[in-house]
Design a protein around this motif. Structure first.
Motif, short mmCIF file in Angstrom:
data_model
loop_
_atom_site.label_atom_id
_atom_site.label_comp_id
_atom_site.label_asym_id
_atom_site.label_seq_id
_atom_site.Cartn_x
_atom_site.Cartn_y
_atom_site.Cartn_z
N LYS A 185 0.83 -1.21 0.00
CA LYS A 185 0.00 0.00 0.00
C LYS A 185 0.87 1.26 0.00
CE LYS A 185 -3.99 -2.14 0.15
NZ LYS A 185 -5.01 -2.01 -0.92
N SER A 186 1.19 1.75 1.21
CA SER A 186 1.99 2.97 1.32
C SER A 186 2.63 3.06 2.69
CB SER A 186 1.13 4.22 1.10
OG SER A 186 0.24 4.39 2.19
N PHE A 187 3.67 3.90 2.80
CA PHE A 187 4.31 4.09 4.10
C PHE A 187 3.37 4.76 5.07
CE2 PHE A 187 8.45 2.88 5.36
CZ PHE A 187 9.06 2.44 4.21
N GLN A 188 2.49 5.61 4.57
CA GLN A 188 1.56 6.28 5.45
C GLN A 188 0.61 5.27 6.09
OE1 GLN A 188 0.26 10.05 3.93
NE2 GLN A 188 -1.74 9.87 4.92
N LEU A 189 0.09 4.33 5.29
CA LEU A 189 -0.87 3.36 5.79
C LEU A 189 -0.24 2.35 6.75
CD1 LEU A 189 -3.80 2.43 5.65
CD2 LEU A 189 -3.16 0.92 3.76
N CYS A 190 1.06 2.09 6.60
CA CYS A 190 1.69 1.07 7.46
C CYS A 190 1.65 1.48 8.93
CB CYS A 190 3.11 0.77 7.00
SG CYS A 190 4.38 1.91 7.58
N TYR A 191 1.47 2.77 9.19
CA TYR A 191 1.41 3.23 10.58
C TYR A 191 0.06 2.96 11.24
CZ TYR A 191 6.06 5.11 10.82
OH TYR A 191 7.42 5.22 10.85
N SER A 192 -0.85 2.30 10.49
CA SER A 192 -2.08 1.85 11.13
C SER A 192 -1.82 0.59 11.97
CB SER A 192 -3.14 1.55 10.07
OG SER A 192 -2.72 0.48 9.21
N VAL A 193 -0.75 -0.14 11.64
CA VAL A 193 -0.45 -1.39 12.35
C VAL A 193 -0.17 -1.18 13.84
CG1 VAL A 193 1.08 -3.41 12.44
CG2 VAL A 193 0.35 -2.48 10.22
N PRO A 194 0.67 -0.20 14.22
CA PRO A 194 0.93 -0.01 15.66
C PRO A 194 -0.30 0.37 16.47
CG PRO A 194 2.59 1.13 14.34
CD PRO A 194 1.51 0.69 13.41
N ILE A 195 -1.35 0.86 15.80
CA ILE A 195 -2.57 1.21 16.54
C ILE A 195 -3.11 -0.02 17.26
CG2 ILE A 195 -4.99 1.90 16.28
CD1 ILE A 195 -4.14 3.79 14.09
N VAL A 196 -3.09 -1.16 16.58
CA VAL A 196 -3.55 -2.41 17.19
C VAL A 196 -2.73 -2.71 18.44
CG1 VAL A 196 -3.91 -4.88 16.83
CG2 VAL A 196 -4.28 -3.28 14.94
N CYS A 197 -1.41 -2.45 18.35
CA CYS A 197 -0.52 -2.70 19.49
C CYS A 197 -0.92 -1.86 20.70
CB CYS A 197 0.92 -2.40 19.10
SG CYS A 197 1.57 -3.46 17.79
N PHE A 198 -1.21 -0.58 20.46
CA PHE A 198 -1.54 0.29 21.58
C PHE A 198 -2.94 0.01 22.13
CE2 PHE A 198 1.86 2.93 19.60
CZ PHE A 198 2.71 2.90 20.68
N VAL A 199 -3.82 -0.55 21.31
CA VAL A 199 -5.12 -0.98 21.82
C VAL A 199 -4.93 -2.12 22.83
CG1 VAL A 199 -7.29 -2.14 21.21
CG2 VAL A 199 -6.46 -0.22 19.83
N VAL A 200 -4.03 -3.08 22.50
CA VAL A 200 -3.74 -4.17 23.42
C VAL A 200 -3.16 -3.63 24.73
CG1 VAL A 200 -2.29 -6.22 23.80
CG2 VAL A 200 -3.40 -5.87 21.58
N ILE A 201 -2.23 -2.68 24.63
CA ILE A 201 -1.62 -2.08 25.82
C ILE A 201 -2.68 -1.37 26.65
CG2 ILE A 201 -0.01 -0.29 26.60
CD1 ILE A 201 1.70 -1.04 24.08
N LEU A 202 -3.61 -0.69 25.99
CA LEU A 202 -4.69 -0.02 26.70
C LEU A 202 -5.52 -1.02 27.50
CD1 LEU A 202 -6.51 2.41 27.35
CD2 LEU A 202 -7.65 2.03 25.14
N PHE A 203 -5.86 -2.16 26.88
CA PHE A 203 -6.65 -3.17 27.60
C PHE A 203 -5.86 -3.79 28.75
CE2 PHE A 203 -9.47 -3.15 23.87
CZ PHE A 203 -10.70 -3.16 24.51
N PHE A 204 -4.53 -3.93 28.57
CA PHE A 204 -3.70 -4.42 29.67
C PHE A 204 -3.75 -3.44 30.84
CE2 PHE A 204 0.46 -4.23 31.85
CZ PHE A 204 0.44 -5.48 32.47
N ALA A 205 -3.63 -2.14 30.53
CA ALA A 205 -3.68 -1.12 31.59
C ALA A 205 -5.02 -1.16 32.31
CB ALA A 205 -3.43 0.26 30.98
N ILE A 206 -6.10 -1.31 31.55
CA ILE A 206 -7.44 -1.37 32.17
C ILE A 206 -7.57 -2.59 33.08
CG2 ILE A 206 -9.89 -1.70 31.65
CD1 ILE A 206 -9.43 -0.02 29.10
N SER A 207 -6.94 -3.71 32.67
CA SER A 207 -7.02 -4.93 33.49
C SER A 207 -6.37 -4.74 34.86
CB SER A 207 -6.35 -6.10 32.76
OG SER A 207 -4.93 -5.99 32.79
N GLN A 208 -5.44 -3.79 34.97
CA GLN A 208 -4.72 -3.58 36.22
C GLN A 208 -5.57 -2.91 37.30
OE1 GLN A 208 -1.48 -4.88 36.52
NE2 GLN A 208 -2.25 -5.73 34.60
N PHE A 209 -6.70 -2.32 36.91
CA PHE A 209 -7.55 -1.68 37.89
C PHE A 209 -8.15 -2.69 38.86
CE2 PHE A 209 -7.24 1.57 34.69
CZ PHE A 209 -7.34 2.77 35.38
#
Length: 423
Positions: free
Chosen positions: A385-409
């Motif tokens: 696709k493009s270099f711009q679009l490839c930066y959509s991939v790390p979004i999934v990573c940060f969603v996982v990190i967000l759910f991990f942080a929420i689990s710590q509550f």
């Protein structure tokens, strides 16, 4: 009064802290190597991603062996092995450049990372134990600052001494003889030789100094009072932290490794100027560590982790949907919000493990292999696709990190003396 007698941990602490600086340099030379070897070895984006893959695969393969070896020979022996492997890998860059073999470069990267696996597996918990448990977090945050300092200056040094700023196109190649084109590629490849010889020499010097210093061995018998039975794989919080760390390291490496190319593709910025921008962004990483450490006096670490996760999701959406200067500045800002993630995920992941803590720590170190997987996926997206679009991939990573942080509550707060680790 003799300072050494007053504080026998001071000199060992200084020398071990220097290791944080050294592996910070090695890590952040990779974003320079990716575009540089892509050019010198005539690689596709997907092929160039294996520069990171070879590096981080070593963490996955060597973390548990390193832990087992140090269980037999101690922290000092493990650190010395790590330094010797680090230096050997750095020296291998010289012959790799002479023959301009991409496979040889990958081998050198792998050997360096094997050494770093020993260093990270040893130095992080070792610094934690060098003194009063009540000030363990302060010691580790201080060591982290040197790691962040190295990560800030490494792209600047790499851009200055490795990147040439010369980028010949297929059109230029058509007007050159094969010999002229080969000479151009050889000259590009050769720029890594002196920097990596210097790195190897410095690492050997540190190894020599450490070999002559008596390092205190840590008494680990206290863990017996915290025996935790059952399979480590049933520790849900640990397993979730391994996944979160996998995602974090993958996102961090991918964002940095393709930053220079993103700046070129979306803003027309040259590689040297892009490397300077990356250095500026990494100043934000260092600042984020200091500010994050201060904020944790008033905000629970898992809450701050959740807020930073949301911030990076928003910034990456800007990077891959808007592009241009807003996208570039958004990518630069992600460094600030990634700053606390590795140590916070690590410390939250190993809490409550008792006698399983060291083994659990090695599992989280293995998760650094995310740096081999996520950039490869990003590179494939960039090629298709493009270099711009490839930066959509790390979004999934940060969603996982967000759910991990929420689990710590749902989990009780971390004790003041828990381990925190820098990366």
């Amino acid at each position: 009064m003799n300072t050494t007698k007053k504080n026998p941990y001071l000199l060992p602490f200084i020398l071990i802290t220097s290791l944080f600086f050294l592996w910070g340099i090695a890590h952040k030379f990779n974003p320079i190597l990716v575009p540089h070897l892509r050019k010198a070895c005539e690689l596709t984006n997907f092929q160039s991603a294996f520069i990171d893959s070879a590096f981080f695969l070593a963490y996955f393969l060597m973390a548990i062996p390193a832990s087992l070896i140090m269980g037999r020979i101690g922290y000092k022996g493990g650190i010395l092995i790590g330094l010797l492997l680090f230096a050997t890998g750095a020296f291998l860059f010289y012959p790799a450049a002479n023959v301009r073999s991409f496979e040889f470069f990958l081998l050198a990267q792998f050997v360096i990372a094997c050494g770093l696996t020993f260093l990270e597996t040893a130095a992080n918990p070792y610094v934690n134990e060098l003194g009063d448990p009540a000030t363990a977090t302060q010691r580790l945050n201080f060591a982290q600052s040197f790691n962040g300092l190295a990560q800030t200056i490494a792209p600047k040094l790499g851009g200055l001494f490795i990147l040439t700023g010369v980028h010949l196109t297929a059109t230029d190649k058509a007007h050159m003889t094969p010999e002229q084109w080969d000479a151009y590629l050889n000259k590009e490849a050769s720029t890594v030789q002196i920097p990596y010889l210097i790195i190897g020499g410095v690492v050997l010097l540190v190894a020599l100094l450490l070999s002559m210093i008596k390092l205190p061995e840590i008494n680990e018998a206290a863990d017996a009072d915290l025996e935790v039975k059952g399979s480590i794989f049933k520790e849900k919080n640990l397993m979730f932290s391994v996944l979160a760390q996998f995602c974090y390291v993958g996102a961090e490496v991918g964002i940095a490794s393709f930053f220079i190319k993103y700046a070129e593709e979306t803003n027309g910025i040259g590689e040297k100027d892009a490397a300077n921008l990356l250095s500026i962004a990494l100043i934000g990483f260092v600042g984020g560590r200091f500010i994050g450490t201060f904020l944790m006096k008033y905000i629970k670490p898992h809450l701050l982790l959740a807020v930073y996760g949301v911030a990076n999701i928003v910034l990456l959406i800007v990077a891959f949907t808007v592009g241009g200067k807003p996208g570039l500045y958004a990518l630069m800002a992600t460094q600030f919000f990634m700053s606390i993630m590795f140590p916070t995920i690590f410390s939250l992941g190993i809490r409550g493990l008792g006698t399983k803590r060291k083994r659990g720590a090695s599992f989280i170190i293995m998760a650094i292999v995310g740096g081999a997987v996520v950039p490869t996926i990003m590179a494939k997206v960039a090629d298709v696709k493009s270099f711009q679009l490839c930066y959509s991939v790390p979004i999934v990573c940060f969603v996982v990190i967000l759910f991990f942080a929420i689990s710590q509550f749902k989990i009780k707060a971390v004790d003041e003396g828990e381990v925190q680790v820098a990366h």
